[in-house]
Every structure is written in structure tokens, then in C-alpha cells.
Motif scaffolding. Structure first.
Motif, PDB file in Angstrom:
ATOM      1  N   ARG A   1       0.843  -1.186   0.000  1.00  0.00           N
ATOM      2  CA  ARG A   1       0.000   0.000   0.000  1.00  0.00           C
ATOM      3  C   ARG A   1       0.882   1.242   0.000  1.00  0.00           C
ATOM      4  O   ARG A   1       1.947   1.254   0.630  1.00  0.00           O
ATOM      5  N   SER A   2       0.485   2.260  -0.724  1.00  0.00           N
ATOM      6  CA  SER A   2       1.270   3.486  -0.703  1.00  0.00           C
ATOM      7  C   SER A   2       1.065   4.180   0.644  1.00  0.00           C
ATOM      8  O   SER A   2       0.144   3.853   1.390  1.00  0.00           O
ATOM      9  N   THR A   3       1.922   5.170   0.921  1.00  0.00           N
ATOM     10  CA  THR A   3       1.768   5.927   2.178  1.00  0.00           C
ATOM     11  C   THR A   3       1.087   7.275   1.920  1.00  0.00           C
ATOM     12  O   THR A   3       1.012   8.111   2.817  1.00  0.00           O
TER      13      THR A   3
ATOM     14  N   CYS B   1      10.871   6.009  -1.948  1.00  0.00           N
ATOM     15  CA  CYS B   1      12.010   6.896  -1.769  1.00  0.00           C
ATOM     16  C   CYS B   1      12.192   7.090  -0.269  1.00  0.00           C
ATOM     17  O   CYS B   1      11.211   7.226   0.454  1.00  0.00           O
ATOM     18  N   TYR B   2      13.437   7.089   0.193  1.00  0.00           N
ATOM     19  CA  TYR B   2      13.692   7.306   1.620  1.00  0.00           C
ATOM     20  C   TYR B   2      14.258   8.696   1.829  1.00  0.00           C
ATOM     21  O   TYR B   2      15.068   9.177   1.026  1.00  0.00           O
ATOM     22  N   THR B   3      13.807   9.335   2.904  1.00  0.00           N
ATOM     23  CA  THR B   3      14.386  10.626   3.260  1.00  0.00           C
ATOM     24  C   THR B   3      15.774  10.382   3.822  1.00  0.00           C
ATOM     25  O   THR B   3      16.036   9.335   4.401  1.00  0.00           O
ATOM     26  N   SER B   4      16.648  11.356   3.645  1.00  0.00           N
ATOM     27  CA  SER B   4      17.992  11.205   4.196  1.00  0.00           C
ATOM     28  C   SER B   4      18.081  12.014   5.484  1.00  0.00           C
ATOM     29  O   SER B   4      18.902  12.897   5.617  1.00  0.00           O
ATOM     30  N   GLY B   5      17.162  11.739   6.390  1.00  0.00           N
ATOM     31  CA  GLY B   5      17.093  12.458   7.668  1.00  0.00           C
ATOM     32  C   GLY B   5      18.441  12.460   8.376  1.00  0.00           C
ATOM     33  O   GLY B   5      19.176  11.475   8.323  1.00  0.00           O
ATOM     34  N   THR B   6      18.762  13.575   9.015  1.00  0.00           N
ATOM     35  CA  THR B   6      20.063  13.675   9.680  1.00  0.00           C
ATOM     36  C   THR B   6      20.060  12.963  11.029  1.00  0.00           C
ATOM     37  O   THR B   6      21.108  12.628  11.556  1.00  0.00           O
ATOM     38  N   THR B   7      18.870  12.755  11.602  1.00  0.00           N
ATOM     39  CA  THR B   7      18.810  12.018  12.871  1.00  0.00           C
ATOM     40  C   THR B   7      17.991  10.759  12.659  1.00  0.00           C
ATOM     41  O   THR B   7      17.015  10.760  11.928  1.00  0.00           O
ATOM     42  N   GLY B   8      18.393   9.674  13.303  1.00  0.00           N
ATOM     43  CA  GLY B   8      17.650   8.422  13.221  1.00  0.00           C
ATOM     44  C   GLY B   8      17.773   7.789  11.844  1.00  0.00           C
ATOM     45  O   GLY B   8      18.513   8.266  10.969  1.00  0.00           O
ATOM     46  N   HIS B   9      17.061   6.707  11.651  1.00  0.00           N
ATOM     47  CA  HIS B   9      17.096   5.991  10.381  1.00  0.00           C
ATOM     48  C   HIS B   9      16.374   6.777   9.289  1.00  0.00           C
ATOM     49  O   HIS B   9      15.440   7.518   9.574  1.00  0.00           O
ATOM     50  N   PRO B  10      16.769   6.587   8.021  1.00  0.00           N
ATOM     51  CA  PRO B  10      15.991   7.172   6.930  1.00  0.00           C
ATOM     52  C   PRO B  10      14.561   6.619   6.983  1.00  0.00           C
ATOM     53  O   PRO B  10      14.335   5.504   7.444  1.00  0.00           O
ATOM     54  N   LYS B  11      13.623   7.413   6.509  1.00  0.00           N
ATOM     55  CA  LYS B  11      12.214   7.020   6.557  1.00  0.00           C
ATOM     56  C   LYS B  11      11.677   6.892   5.147  1.00  0.00           C
ATOM     57  O   LYS B  11      11.959   7.721   4.282  1.00  0.00           O
ATOM     58  N   GLY B  12      10.861   5.852   4.916  1.00  0.00           N
ATOM     59  CA  GLY B  12      10.383   5.568   3.569  1.00  0.00           C
ATOM     60  C   GLY B  12       9.071   6.244   3.242  1.00  0.00           C
ATOM     61  O   GLY B  12       8.179   6.341   4.080  1.00  0.00           O
ATOM     62  N   VAL B  13       8.975   6.710   1.995  1.00  0.00           N
ATOM     63  CA  VAL B  13       7.733   7.264   1.456  1.00  0.00           C
ATOM     64  C   VAL B  13       7.369   6.415   0.245  1.00  0.00           C
ATOM     65  O   VAL B  13       8.210   6.214  -0.637  1.00  0.00           O
ATOM     66  N   ALA B  14       6.150   5.886   0.219  1.00  0.00           N
ATOM     67  CA  ALA B  14       5.720   5.036  -0.901  1.00  0.00           C
ATOM     68  C   ALA B  14       4.711   5.800  -1.748  1.00  0.00           C
ATOM     69  O   ALA B  14       3.565   6.007  -1.336  1.00  0.00           O
ATOM     70  N   TYR B  15       5.155   6.227  -2.919  1.00  0.00           N
ATOM     71  CA  TYR B  15       4.272   6.932  -3.857  1.00  0.00           C
ATOM     72  C   TYR B  15       3.322   5.937  -4.487  1.00  0.00           C
ATOM     73  O   TYR B  15       3.701   4.803  -4.794  1.00  0.00           O
TER      74      TYR B  15
END
Lengths: 549, 549
Positions: free
Chosen positions: A2-4, B187-201
Motif C-alpha cells: 500500500r502506498s503511504t 524513496c527514503y528521506t535522508s534524515g540527519t537524525t535516526g534511520h531514513p524514513k520511507g515514502v511510498a508513492y
């Protein structure tokens, strides 16, 4: 997986809110014959909220009830375009030019509960309101004596006045969330045979269509655009331009009932639209006016012509004499209506561009097109294979309102059969030549009656030529050429047939010929091919048959 | 009332088919350092079909499995952009610039099954492939010795070569119908703190975003456009430009790994893009090159700058010295990324337009924006109320991949909290000044650290100034100003405070001051405010407190 993504429904209220906030100062101008009336998108949104409150609280509109309009292009019609779908009800734009029995039929078929009417159109509505049996409320916009409405419909209806009805109502409304696939607006085709058929646009289709309309390949709208919307708001949703305007921030200029060339020219000079949209007849009249009056049209870059094919001479004249580019577009009530737009391919300019600009153009991303032959086979996109144009996409109708299943005459495997016949080129250009009912089905191939007519009318002795298909035992149908000769000229069927052979494949040449006094015409001046076929069937034509050896 | 519209799902294969047919001759050009490689949209579609067959039949990709890319901007990456989502799988664009542990984390989090890698990037991938435990197939594009991959991952992976893998496969694929809300790309964000977070288009979000990207208020793309896509295809889907290109028929020019100013200038001169997209650093380098070399950039009308705020001097220089308009845009991985574009309002041109063009611009129809204050209250769009920017819309993410419920730090009531702080004007212009973590929360009001820094650095004695929020018993937080004086210059905290009072409200003036040798910086040269706060907390700064009377 599922997309986010957010599940944000595509809905008309979203377009309204966007226009009202981000483009709140964009202008809406309604011509009045004298001083134009002006307002802004922010104010339109406030008025839309007031109308929604009034419809709910005074007219009892709930759920998906239908609210009809019987109006010209003006601010109040625009308000209804947004208020009615945004509140979850369904906008039904009544075509004021339909025959009375058609108007009554569609109002009853749609079960319209409310009609908003321009005061100047009360006499026209009064002729049919008595037969619109589901209507309970009529809201009169502007002046005008409502007595004829009450006389015709009696106490079935309550008559309200727009200003009084909206006064003191809240300027905000908590627009509900809609299912984006629910109906937002209704439009009926004005089919020449049988009853008009309803098309119910969804919030989704309107939203998607609006984005596409704004794209450069379509009308290229942004906040610097000023759209002159002459195409009536009661016809195919004014080509989607009101919704596209709020989507893009383009300002809206509307002629109300002043559709003659002189006031339109005056409006162009005063309000400086950057683009305008109308059917060819409007442009023909305007061209004649511009050619004989000194009118400043320097702000006008493009006019979009649709509804029927635009005469090439008109396109050239506007460009050469007035610096206005005429853009050909094709669509139908069934297609929201954006189907295709004739812009030349990249890098093609000047004289070379005309062969693209004369066509119906290319489909945008939301529409898929194919050409289907007489036996239902998909034909190659080669620019020469002739078949019926079929289209598909999220803003194309899948059926007519009230039909449980799609009508097989009009739909095929999830595609809309447009009833238009022509070709599709390898680079996506659609060229339409005939209506499918006017095409001659000969031995599994199609013959274009229009092509034969144009070729015949190039003969110096021929004033007019009308070609129809007639029954043939061997070939199913064959062409019958009916010809009106110029005064004093003469020609034989054999001569004309040989002349045709210079531009048409031999198997397409008519065997049957008739010389007639005049081609029968419809009320709008088109060849009335039904009458020609009937005369032939009744033996009323003197037919010469050319023997083919 | 249900609409009668077709239920045509918005999906990536629809964009592919449209581009491949209607715009089949549109160009794709990949720079190689020498002769550019050229192909067409029709050929990309055929190659996409071949890749889909190969992934299914040789790599066993089924359902919504993830296929990753580790590639520069080139034709093969474009093919993957279309083939993977169209076949129903999910494209995961790995950001080659992430740290190795981040790369391994995201590949494992996404459960990537296949990685497509440019031959030139094998050494980089070989450093992490051993940790990407779900990967079973690696497809190498172009030359390059795959031995390091096999050495690192052993027989867990099979290595294929693109050309051999695709050879002899069918050039058509029966793309399945997708649920438009299913994931198409990750696509994952390249966050400076913590793990990268995924966005599902989703297919839907990509489709809608593509239409909007083409609109004139965004990038104004049609078949006459030539897009130079410098922004990496592994970063926020290259701002959606590859999909928008197939939607509109715009040609695509891609620099592959040649991202230095000289080859980009060469490509601009040779291929004449009409628009280009990249982050500011690229444009800074290119400007220096253009100023010192004779390069024909006359075809280039606009460059779009995003990723971080564009220095005004850069915008002016491109316009004045090279006739290229620099357009400011804002967005995030979380917003697909089109969030806003800074085009001036209708009728505003010349000098007046700059105050709009410096801002982050206005949202398009698909995005709604609001400014929310420290206590969660929605602030007025008045151009002065400062708060966090929150956005909402069909191509904005609602959560991060793997989170059951949205993270309250990042989402609020269905809106994305962008972490950016600024104002929203009545006419919809967003002006961002701070990241929310750098804003000083003082007594229920927010103080912009960036504004204080800019005001301080205007003082002739100040070389650099870094302002951070420090704990305060009464006000919760108050600003601490750390100042680096110019060599030989001197100033007292009282003097600087009075100087600030000329441009900043008195209640915002810092009481705490420290003179330091240099501002600590991060690896990319930004002020490292975390270090400044820690030094203050540790008592490592000599702080002068100005007594306010």
C-alpha cells in the motif's frame, strides 16, 4: 504494498477552496451591455457558501438531489457551478436551446428539485415548468416578473429571489467530504434522434479534467490568463473552463446573454482576454465585425474552436488579419469534453504547421484513442486506415444515465464509440471526416461520403453534391451521388465519375447518380441525408446507373 | 448518485503508453562525455517491456516486490522508472550518496529483491551489497567488472548484464491493471537524525503529480519542451520530471554522471534544453563557468531551483548576465516533491516581481497549505504570523513506510508537518525562514534564529553570528547570540543589541551573548547548532548577560 500517500479525495470543493484562497483576487467579470459587473474568486466562494446554506435550509436540498440551472454565462451561474457539487448535490445545467419537450424530459429524467433561472429567461422557462413535475423551487437571478412561472406550475413551486434568498446567510460552509466517484454535475446530449441522454460527471472526472485543461498542450492556463468563456455554461460544462480557472487562478470573463459580435468585440477590447473559447459560428461573426471595425484585440493570443470543425479560411483570417491563433479542439458532452487539441508537433512552424492544425489534434494524457473498423477490429494508427474513433479515460463516460449496462451502439469493451469516423496517424493526430451514420459500408470497407462530396464539388460544373449510402445486394451498401449543377452548366454521370477517379480509389466510385434541384437541408443548414435516403427508397429520385465494365 | 464516468485507474503504465504512442518520437538524450546517446519514447517503451519480461522471467519478480536502482540519470534508469511500476512491482531508487549503513538499512527495510546498477557504480555498491540481505539479483548496466559484487555477496546473488538479459525478449508487455492507491515507487528521506524514513508513492499520486508538474504555474511542459534533468533520479523521483515528460511529450536530456559545470555547459549548448532542474550548488558552479566561458545558453528559458533556498544573487546573475530565469520551488521527498513554485502574481513584473520570486511561492491546486503556531493553532494567512508550514494533498505522504499510525511529530490531523517555519501571505505566498528545530520558542511566540543572524551579520564588526535557543525559566527559551568579530574589529553586546533593535522587535532581542573564535560547522558547511547548544549547556562559553531595564 500500500502506498503511504494521503487519501485526499478529488472533489469540486477542493478546487473552490484553492481558487478562493491562493487566487482569491482573481477576477470574474460579467458583461451587462453597459458597465461590466466585477467580483473576485474569494467573493464567489463566499457567495457559494451562502447559496449552499439557502438551498439546504430554504429549498430543502439534501444528499445528492439535483439543482438545475437555466442561465447564461454569468457570476451567479459560476457560483452554482461550485456551490451545488461542493455541498454534495448534483448540478444539472439545462440547455436553454433544447425543444420544450426535450427540456421537460431531461428535467424529469434527472428529477430536478430546484431550478435557478436568469430573470431574462423566465418566459422561456415558463413554457416548460408546468411539465417539470419534480421541481419544487425556482430561484430567480436578477429582475424579471415570476408570474408566468407561477401561472404555469401553480403552487407546486415556490419562487425565490436570489438576492433575498442569499441575504444574511453565512459566508462559509463546512463542505462535506465526497466520494470522488459520485456525481457532481449532469449534462444531457442534444441527440437529434431519440431522447437526450444524460452524462453524470464525477468529482474525480472534473478535477482531473481541470488539471489537463490547464496544461500547455490544452489551453495553457495560469494566473496571468484571462479566459473569455463564450461557449455556454449549459453546454458540456463550458468545456470545463470555469473549473480550470479556479484550478489555475486564471481570471474569468463572461458575456451573459450578449453573444452578438459587437458586444463580444467590445468586451475583448475592454477586458483584454488572453484566450477565448466558442463554436465556429461565433468566430465567423466576430471576424466579419473585426474586419469592418477598429477593435483592439492585441491582448488575445489564442481562440479555441470546438463543437464542429473550423473552416480553414477562418483560421487563416484570424491569424493573418488580427494576429490571433485559432486552435482546433475536439470533444463531446460524453468526454467532459476535452478529447483532443490540434497543436503542431515540436519544431513544426509556419506553413508546415497547417496540416496538423486542420486536424482534430492529439489526445492529452488522460484520453486514449483508437480507430476501429467496420468489423470491430482495431485498425493501425497509420494515418490512412479509416474507422470509427473510440476513446477511453477517466473523464469519458462509460454509459448513459439510467442505463444499467452500456448501450452496445455507443460503447464497446469499455471504450466510447464516438460516432465520428476518420484516421489516427502514427504521431497521434486524429483526422475526422464523417459521422459514422453517414459513412458508406461497402463490402467490409468504409467509404467517406464527405471525401466524395468534397472531390465532386471541386468540379467546375458542380454547385453542391450530397453522397449517401444506399442498400446494395452484393456490397451491402454503395454510394449514391446526388448533384446540383451550376446554372447553365452540364455534366454526365460518366464524366463526373471519371473526374472523381482522379482523387478517389476506383472501388469507391459511385455507380448511382441523380441530378437534383437542391440538396435538402436541416434547420441549421446541414445536408439532411435522412431525407435524401428516404427519397431514394421511395423512388422519388431519377437515378442514372453507370455500368462498370 | 453514481457518476457515469469510466473507472479508469490512474497508473504509471497509462503514462508510459501515452508517451510511447502520441509522443513516440520525443527524444531521450543521455550524455556520455563524448557522443550523446539518443533514443525515443517509443523505444523506451519497448525496452521497458523487455526489462519487465526479464525481471519476471529471470529474476522471479512477482506481485509488488521491490526492484531497486543504484544509477545516475540515464536512459536505462528511465526505462526502470516505467517498467517496474507498470509491471506491478515497486521501484526503489537508492540514493547513492547515503552512508553505507543507511543504504543497507533502507534496502533491508524495503526488502529489495533486485538491484539495477550502473557499471561505474559497482565499487560503491560492492561496499554495501554484503549487508543488503534480501537482494538476490544484480543487473549491471554498461561495462564494469562485477567481481567485487560477487566477492561481497557470494552466491546469495546472481549477476546479470543488462544487454544480455534484455536481448530477444518481447518488446510488448501486457501491463496489468493496478489499484491506483498501491505503491509504485519508494524513496527514503535522508534524515540527519535516526534511520531514513520511507515514502511510498502510489500510481495515483504519480499520475496527479505529473499533470500538475506540466501546468504553466509549475514547469509549463509540452511537446516543445526539452527538459534537462540534473536533479538525480535517486532523489525525490527527480522532482517527477521523467513522468511529467511522458505525460506532456517533453523531451528528456540526462547528464548521467557528468555533473560538473563544464560538461553541463557543453550539453546545454549542444542539446538546447528549454528548462533545467537542479539544486542551487549546481547552478552556482555553472554560473561561474558561464561567466568565464563562451557558452550558447540561448535556448534555455528557465531553470528551476529547489532542494534548498536559492541565493538571490544567483537568481539575479543568471537573469542579467545570461537571460535565464531562475524559478524558486519548494518541496520534500514527502511531497512527491512539488509543494510550491515562486512565480509572481498576474501583472507583477520587473523589480516588483522579486519579492515574490524570493519566496517559496504558491501551492498548486493539488496541495493545501497552512501555518500552525506553537500551540497547534492554525494561524492567519496574513504574511506576518510565524508558524510551522503544514501541507495536505493527494501526493503528500500520510505516514512513513512501516508505521502503523502517523508519527505525531511529523503529522497532525491528516496534515504533514514539514518542519519548516515561516509565513503564509493572504495571496498564498509561502516564505520559509527556519527549520522548526532551530526556532526559538519564547513565551508562546516564535523567534526566528535566521532573522536574528542575518540582522547581526549586517553589522560591520560582525563576521559571523549564530543564534540558538537556550532554556529560560520564565520564557521557556530565549535566544543566545554567538558572534565572531572581524579581525581587528570590536563591539560590545550592548552595542550589538541596540543595532539589532533597528530591525527586530524588542522582545526578540537576545539577553545572552558570547564572542567566539568560529562558528562550529557540519560536514556540508552549515552552522552546527547542536554543538553550540551543547557548549552552552556544558558551560564552555563565556556568556555576557545584558541586563534589560
Amino acid at each position: 504494498m500500500r502506498s503511504t500517500m494521503m487519501d485526499a479525495p478529488l472533489q469540486v470543493s477542493r478546487i473552490l477552496e484553492h481558487g478562493a484562497t491562493v487566487h482569491g483576487s482573481a477576477e470574474v467579470v460579467t458583461w451587462t451591455g453597459a458597465e461590466p459587473r466585477r467580483t473576485t474568486y474569494a467573493e464567489v466562494a463566499r457567495t457559494a457558501a451562502r447559496l449552499a446554506h439557502a438551498l439546504r435550509d430554504e429549498c430543502g436540498v439534501t444528499g445528492d438531489e439535483r439543482v438545475a440551472t437555466f442561465m447564461w454565462n454569468n457570476t451567479e451561474h459560476l457560483v452554482a457551478y461550485f456551490a451545488v457539487p461542493s455541498m454534495g448535490a448534483v448540478l444539472h445545467t439545462l440547455n436553454i436551446r433544447l425543444f420544450p419537450e426535450q427540456l421537460a424530459y431531461i428535467a424529469n429524467h434527472a428529477e430536478d428539485r430546484v431550478v435557478l433561472v436568469d430573470g431574462t429567461l423566465i418566459p422561456l422557462l415558463a413554457r416548460v415548468i408546468g411539465e417539470m413535475v419534480t421541481v419544487r423551487h425556482v430561484v430567480v437571478v436578477g429582475g424579471g416578473d415570476p408570474a408566468p412561472l407561477l401561472a404555469a406550475a401553480g403552487d407546486r413551486i415556490a419562487v425565490h429571489h436570489w438576492d433575498a434568498l442569499l441575504a444574511d446567510r453565512p459566508a462559509v460552509y463546512d463542505w462535506p467530504e465526497s466520494d470522488e466517484r459520485d456525481a457532481a454535475a449532469l449534462c444531457y446530449t442534444s441527440g437529434t434522434t431519440g431522447h437526450p441522454k444524460g452524462v453524470a460527471y464525477s468529482h474525480r472526472s472534473i478535477y482531473l479534467h481541470s488539471l489537463q485543461i490547464c496544461m500547455p498542450e490544452a489551453f495553457g492556463l495560469d494566473a496571468t490568463s484571462r479566459e473569455l468563456v463564450i461557449v455556454p455554461m449549459f453546454h458540456a460544462m463550458a468545456w470545463g473552463l470555469p473549473y480550470a480557472a479556479f484550478t489555475s487562478g486564471a481570471s474569468l470573463l463572461m458575456p451573459d446573454r450578449f453573444l452578438q459580435a459587437a458586444p463580444i468585440a467590445e468586451m475583448i477590447a475592454a477586458e483584454r482576454p488572453t484566450m477565448a473559447a466558442a463554436v465556429p459560428t461565433i468566430w465567423t461573426d466576430l471576424l466579419a465585425h473585426l474586419d469592418t471595425h477598429d477593435v483592439d484585440v492585441s491582448g488575445l493570443r489564442e481562440v479555441v474552436v470546438g463543437g464542429s470543425a473550423c473552416p480553414p479560411a477562418l483560421m487563416h483570417a484570424f491569424g493573418e488579419r488580427h494576429g490571433v491563433e485559432v486552435i482546433h479542439a475536439w470533444g463531446m458532452t460524453e468526454t467532459s469534453p476535452l478529447g483532443s487539441v490540434a497543436r503542431p508537433p515540436a519544431g513544426v512552424t509556419g506553413e508546415d504547421s497547417w496540416r496538423y492544425r486542420y486536424t482534430q489534434g492529439r489526445v492529452p494524457a488522460g484520453v486514449a484513442a483508437r480507430i476501429v473498423g467496420p468489423d470491430g477490429e482495431v485498425l493501425p494508427a497509420d494515418g490512412t486506415s479509416v474507422g470509427e474513433l473510440e476513446v477511453q479515460g477517466p473523464w469519458v463516460t462509460a454509459r448513459y444515465l439510467g442505463d444499467e449496462t452500456p448501450d452496445g451502439e455507443k460503447f464497446r469493451d469499455g471504450w466510447l464509440r464516438t460516432g465520428d469516423v476518420g484516421t489516427l496517424s502514427a504521431d497521434g493526430y486524429i483526422t475526422l471526416t464523417d459521422r459514422s451514420k453517414d459513412v458508406i459500408k461497402s463490402g467490409g470497407e468504409w467509404i467517406s461520403s464527405v471525401e466524395l462530396e468534397n472531390a465532386l464539388m471541386a468540379h467546375p460544373a458542380v454547385l453542391e453534391a450530397c453522397v449517401v449510402g444506399v442498400p446494395d445486394e452484393r456490397w451491402h451498401e454503395r454510394p449514391l451521388a446526388t448533384v446540383v449543377l451550376r446554372e447553365g452548366a452540364s455534366a454526365t454521370p460518366e464524366e463526373l465519375r471519371e473526374f472523381l477517379a482522379g482523387s478517389v480509389a476506383r472501388w469507391q466510385l459511385p455507380e448511382r447518380w441523380a441530378f437534383i434541384e437542391a440538396v435538402p437541408k436541416t434547420s441549421v443548414g446541414k445536408f439532411d441525408k435522412k431525407v435524401v435516403r428516404t427519397r431514394y427508397a421511395d423512388g422519388a429520385l431519377a437515378v442514372h446507373t453507370v455500368t462498370v465494365v
